[in-house]
Motif scaffolding. Structure first.
Motif, PDB file in Angstrom:
ATOM      1  N   ASP A   1       0.877  -1.170   0.000  1.00  0.00           N
ATOM      2  CA  ASP A   1       0.000   0.000   0.000  1.00  0.00           C
ATOM      3  C   ASP A   1       0.915   1.220   0.000  1.00  0.00           C
ATOM      4  OD1 ASP A   1      -1.962   1.904   0.361  1.00  0.00           O
ATOM      5  OD2 ASP A   1      -2.311   1.416   2.480  1.00  0.00           O
ATOM      6  N   LEU A   2       1.044   1.862  -1.160  1.00  0.00           N
ATOM      7  CA  LEU A   2       2.003   2.958  -1.332  1.00  0.00           C
ATOM      8  C   LEU A   2       1.314   4.297  -1.104  1.00  0.00           C
ATOM      9  CD1 LEU A   2       3.915   1.653  -4.487  1.00  0.00           C
ATOM     10  CD2 LEU A   2       4.407   1.255  -2.053  1.00  0.00           C
ATOM     11  N   GLY A   3       1.838   5.053  -0.154  1.00  0.00           N
ATOM     12  CA  GLY A   3       1.154   6.244   0.324  1.00  0.00           C
ATOM     13  C   GLY A   3       0.115   5.841   1.343  1.00  0.00           C
ATOM     14  N   SER A   4       0.532   4.993   2.283  1.00  0.00           N
ATOM     15  CA  SER A   4      -0.395   4.323   3.204  1.00  0.00           C
ATOM     16  C   SER A   4      -0.988   5.249   4.257  1.00  0.00           C
ATOM     17  CB  SER A   4       0.299   3.140   3.886  1.00  0.00           C
ATOM     18  OG  SER A   4       1.545   3.517   4.425  1.00  0.00           O
ATOM     19  N   GLY A   5      -0.400   6.426   4.485  1.00  0.00           N
ATOM     20  CA  GLY A   5      -0.984   7.376   5.425  1.00  0.00           C
ATOM     21  C   GLY A   5      -1.251   6.771   6.784  1.00  0.00           C
ATOM     22  N   PRO A   6      -2.448   6.977   7.351  1.00  0.00           N
ATOM     23  CA  PRO A   6      -2.758   6.451   8.685  1.00  0.00           C
ATOM     24  C   PRO A   6      -2.932   4.931   8.725  1.00  0.00           C
ATOM     25  CG  PRO A   6      -4.175   8.327   8.131  1.00  0.00           C
ATOM     26  CD  PRO A   6      -3.502   7.907   6.871  1.00  0.00           C
ATOM     27  N   GLY A   7      -2.959   4.263   7.551  1.00  0.00           N
ATOM     28  CA  GLY A   7      -2.935   2.811   7.537  1.00  0.00           C
ATOM     29  C   GLY A   7      -4.254   2.100   7.386  1.00  0.00           C
ATOM     30  N   TYR A   8      -5.368   2.830   7.190  1.00  0.00           N
ATOM     31  CA  TYR A   8      -6.661   2.140   7.161  1.00  0.00           C
ATOM     32  C   TYR A   8      -6.839   1.297   5.900  1.00  0.00           C
ATOM     33  CZ  TYR A   8      -7.957   6.307   4.436  1.00  0.00           C
ATOM     34  OH  TYR A   8      -7.991   7.329   3.525  1.00  0.00           O
ATOM     35  N   VAL A   9      -6.243   1.711   4.762  1.00  0.00           N
ATOM     36  CA  VAL A   9      -6.328   0.880   3.555  1.00  0.00           C
ATOM     37  C   VAL A   9      -5.494  -0.385   3.736  1.00  0.00           C
ATOM     38  CG1 VAL A   9      -5.792   0.760   1.090  1.00  0.00           C
ATOM     39  CG2 VAL A   9      -6.824   2.829   2.040  1.00  0.00           C
ATOM     40  N   THR A  10      -4.327  -0.245   4.328  1.00  0.00           N
ATOM     41  CA  THR A  10      -3.494  -1.410   4.606  1.00  0.00           C
ATOM     42  C   THR A  10      -4.251  -2.409   5.467  1.00  0.00           C
ATOM     43  OG1 THR A  10      -1.679   0.205   4.733  1.00  0.00           O
ATOM     44  CG2 THR A  10      -1.149  -2.081   5.252  1.00  0.00           C
ATOM     45  N   ALA A  11      -4.931  -1.907   6.490  1.00  0.00           N
ATOM     46  CA  ALA A  11      -5.706  -2.788   7.370  1.00  0.00           C
ATOM     47  C   ALA A  11      -6.850  -3.452   6.625  1.00  0.00           C
ATOM     48  CB  ALA A  11      -6.240  -1.990   8.558  1.00  0.00           C
ATOM     49  N   ARG A  12      -7.502  -2.717   5.724  1.00  0.00           N
ATOM     50  CA  ARG A  12      -8.599  -3.309   4.945  1.00  0.00           C
ATOM     51  C   ARG A  12      -8.075  -4.423   4.041  1.00  0.00           C
ATOM     52  NH1 ARG A  12     -13.753  -1.356   3.339  1.00  0.00           N
ATOM     53  NH2 ARG A  12     -13.544  -0.005   5.176  1.00  0.00           N
ATOM     54  N   LEU A  13      -6.918  -4.232   3.442  1.00  0.00           N
ATOM     55  CA  LEU A  13      -6.333  -5.271   2.595  1.00  0.00           C
ATOM     56  C   LEU A  13      -5.991  -6.511   3.418  1.00  0.00           C
ATOM     57  CD1 LEU A  13      -4.044  -2.976   0.437  1.00  0.00           C
ATOM     58  CD2 LEU A  13      -5.998  -4.286  -0.410  1.00  0.00           C
ATOM     59  N   ARG A  14      -5.488  -6.300   4.636  1.00  0.00           N
ATOM     60  CA  ARG A  14      -5.242  -7.432   5.543  1.00  0.00           C
ATOM     61  C   ARG A  14      -6.539  -8.175   5.836  1.00  0.00           C
ATOM     62  NH1 ARG A  14      -4.497  -6.491  10.912  1.00  0.00           N
ATOM     63  NH2 ARG A  14      -6.372  -5.217  10.649  1.00  0.00           N
ATOM     64  N   ASP A  15      -7.606  -7.424   6.089  1.00  0.00           N
ATOM     65  CA  ASP A  15      -8.893  -8.041   6.384  1.00  0.00           C
ATOM     66  C   ASP A  15      -9.450  -8.809   5.181  1.00  0.00           C
ATOM     67  OD1 ASP A  15      -8.700  -6.935   8.887  1.00  0.00           O
ATOM     68  OD2 ASP A  15     -10.070  -5.268   8.476  1.00  0.00           O
ATOM     69  N   LEU A  16      -9.003  -8.444   3.987  1.00  0.00           N
ATOM     70  CA  LEU A  16      -9.411  -9.156   2.774  1.00  0.00           C
ATOM     71  C   LEU A  16      -8.540 -10.381   2.507  1.00  0.00           C
ATOM     72  CD1 LEU A  16     -10.173  -6.084   0.482  1.00  0.00           C
ATOM     73  CD2 LEU A  16     -11.836  -7.762   1.310  1.00  0.00           C
TER      74      LEU A  16
ATOM     75  N   LEU B   1      -5.034 -10.583   2.433  1.00  0.00           N
ATOM     76  CA  LEU B   1      -3.767 -10.424   1.746  1.00  0.00           C
ATOM     77  C   LEU B   1      -2.621 -10.197   2.725  1.00  0.00           C
ATOM     78  CD1 LEU B   1      -4.788  -8.024  -1.172  1.00  0.00           C
ATOM     79  CD2 LEU B   1      -4.408 -10.491  -1.308  1.00  0.00           C
ATOM     80  N   PRO B   2      -1.447 -10.776   2.448  1.00  0.00           N
ATOM     81  CA  PRO B   2      -0.236 -10.339   3.157  1.00  0.00           C
ATOM     82  C   PRO B   2       0.122  -8.952   2.637  1.00  0.00           C
ATOM     83  CG  PRO B   2       0.331 -11.932   1.453  1.00  0.00           C
ATOM     84  CD  PRO B   2      -1.165 -11.844   1.471  1.00  0.00           C
ATOM     85  N   VAL B   3       0.255  -7.979   3.514  1.00  0.00           N
ATOM     86  CA  VAL B   3       0.357  -6.593   3.057  1.00  0.00           C
ATOM     87  C   VAL B   3       1.232  -5.792   4.005  1.00  0.00           C
ATOM     88  CG1 VAL B   3      -1.750  -5.971   4.320  1.00  0.00           C
ATOM     89  CG2 VAL B   3      -1.022  -4.563   2.373  1.00  0.00           C
ATOM     90  N   PHE B   4       1.854  -4.759   3.465  1.00  0.00           N
ATOM     91  CA  PHE B   4       2.563  -3.778   4.276  1.00  0.00           C
ATOM     92  C   PHE B   4       2.355  -2.404   3.658  1.00  0.00           C
ATOM     93  CE2 PHE B   4       5.575  -5.281   1.117  1.00  0.00           C
ATOM     94  CZ  PHE B   4       6.199  -4.125   0.669  1.00  0.00           C
ATOM     95  N   GLY B   5       2.583  -1.358   4.452  1.00  0.00           N
ATOM     96  CA  GLY B   5       2.393   0.008   3.989  1.00  0.00           C
ATOM     97  C   GLY B   5       3.712   0.745   3.855  1.00  0.00           C
TER      98      GLY B   5
ATOM     99  N   ARG C   1       6.136  10.775  10.096  1.00  0.00           N
ATOM    100  CA  ARG C   1       5.092  10.975  11.093  1.00  0.00           C
ATOM    101  C   ARG C   1       3.853  10.157  10.763  1.00  0.00           C
ATOM    102  NH1 ARG C   1       4.273  10.729  15.914  1.00  0.00           N
ATOM    103  NH2 ARG C   1       2.444  11.820  16.704  1.00  0.00           N
ATOM    104  N   MET C   2       3.497  10.076   9.486  1.00  0.00           N
ATOM    105  CA  MET C   2       2.379   9.230   9.085  1.00  0.00           C
ATOM    106  C   MET C   2       2.662   7.764   9.406  1.00  0.00           C
ATOM    107  SD  MET C   2      -0.392  10.577   7.794  1.00  0.00           S
ATOM    108  CE  MET C   2      -1.074  11.953   6.871  1.00  0.00           C
ATOM    109  N   VAL C   3       3.870   7.329   9.151  1.00  0.00           N
ATOM    110  CA  VAL C   3       4.243   5.940   9.451  1.00  0.00           C
ATOM    111  C   VAL C   3       4.127   5.672  10.945  1.00  0.00           C
ATOM    112  CG1 VAL C   3       6.191   4.325   9.491  1.00  0.00           C
ATOM    113  CG2 VAL C   3       5.665   5.598   7.405  1.00  0.00           C
ATOM    114  N   ALA C   4       4.553   6.616  11.772  1.00  0.00           N
ATOM    115  CA  ALA C   4       4.455   6.437  13.221  1.00  0.00           C
ATOM    116  C   ALA C   4       2.997   6.319  13.655  1.00  0.00           C
ATOM    117  CB  ALA C   4       5.133   7.602  13.940  1.00  0.00           C
TER     118      ALA C   4
ATOM    119  N   ALA D   1      -1.730   2.929  15.274  1.00  0.00           N
ATOM    120  CA  ALA D   1      -3.115   2.520  15.067  1.00  0.00           C
ATOM    121  C   ALA D   1      -3.248   1.047  14.700  1.00  0.00           C
ATOM    122  CB  ALA D   1      -3.755   3.382  13.981  1.00  0.00           C
ATOM    123  N   HIS D   2      -2.209   0.498  14.048  1.00  0.00           N
ATOM    124  CA  HIS D   2      -2.274  -0.888  13.562  1.00  0.00           C
ATOM    125  C   HIS D   2      -0.962  -1.601  13.909  1.00  0.00           C
ATOM    126  CE1 HIS D   2      -5.806   0.389  11.271  1.00  0.00           C
ATOM    127  NE2 HIS D   2      -5.086   1.414  10.854  1.00  0.00           N
TER     128      HIS D   2
END
Length: 232
Positions: free
Chosen positions: A61-76, A78-82, A88-91, A96-97
């Motif tokens: 997930d490129l440009g993952s920001g706060p991570g909610y898309v990354t988390a949604r992909l995990r819930d679907l 997929l093995p995923v990382f952001g 600061r966004m990464v922190a 959050a996740h």
């Protein structure tokens, strides 16, 4: 930043570092209440889950920001990382996740081996990439994707390509460039990079939006002859 890194990265990083907390508070999950976006992410997950066989290469997930898309992909499933340009966004995403991986990095030069990803999601992150750098970004996507792997892009669109610079957001001084593009112009750059269009969707503006939202689902060709080629 490396001396040879594109000059637009520094102001983009600094701008998102400055607004990270306010942005994350306003957008804890922008997919909530967005059935079209959620359906497209589900379609992407189905395509990504079908490549690589039992090896199951991860999705980025490129440009993952706060991570909610990354988390949604995990819930679907997929093995995923952001990956995000803003430390600061990464922190905030890690906080959050904590069960997911997030890294500081740039889509202009991914620290990943060739053919190592089962898919790339870039939702509203290529909007900060200038036109002259977009071909190399898409070429980088192709490099890291295994054959047959999908790419899902989302970006603001309009009747013609355009550009705007914001100097203030959430009460913070920033210098952040936004580029909106037609689906046709982005598709042409994808094809030049050797990525084939699979689907195109345009949603009309809603909830205070001023521009339509475009979604492109593309794939790295599975055939060995999927080399970069000129647009027709």
């Amino acid at each position: 930043m490396r001396a040879d890194s594109p000059e637009f990265l520094d102001p983009t990083r600094a701008s998102y570092d400055a607004v990270a907390e306010a942005y994350a508070a306003e957008h804890p999950d922008s997919l909530a209440g967005r059935p079209l976006e959620s359906a497209l992410l589900t379609a992407f997950a189905a395509l990504a889950g079908a490549v690589g066989g039992s090896a199951r290469p991860p999705v980025a997930d490129l440009g993952s920001g706060p991570g909610y898309v990354t988390a949604r992909l995990r819930d679907l499933g997929l093995p995923v990382f952001g990956v995000d340009l803003s430390p600061r966004m990464v922190a905030l995403a890690r906080r959050a996740h904590p069960d997911l991986r997030f890294h500081v990095g740039s889509m202009t030069a991914l620290d990943l081996p060739d053919e190592s990803l089962g898919g790339v999601v870039a939702l509203y992150s290529v909007i900060h990439v200038p036109d002259d750098h977009l071909p190399s970004v898409f070429a980088e996507f192709r490099r890291v994707l295994v054959p047959g792997a999908p790419v899902l892009l989302a970006f603001q669109s309009g009747a013609a390509d355009g550009h705007r610079r914001l100097t203030e957001r959430y009460g913070q001084r920033i210098s952040l460039d936004y580029y909106w593009r037609t689906p046709e112009s982005v598709t042409a750059v994808l094809r030049q990079a050797g990525l084939d269009l699979y689907a195109r969707v345009v949603r009309e503006p809603e909830d205070g939006e001023t521009l339509p939202r475009a979604f492109l689902l593309a794939r790295r060709p599975a055939a060995a002859d999927g080399a970069a080629r000129p647009a027709p």
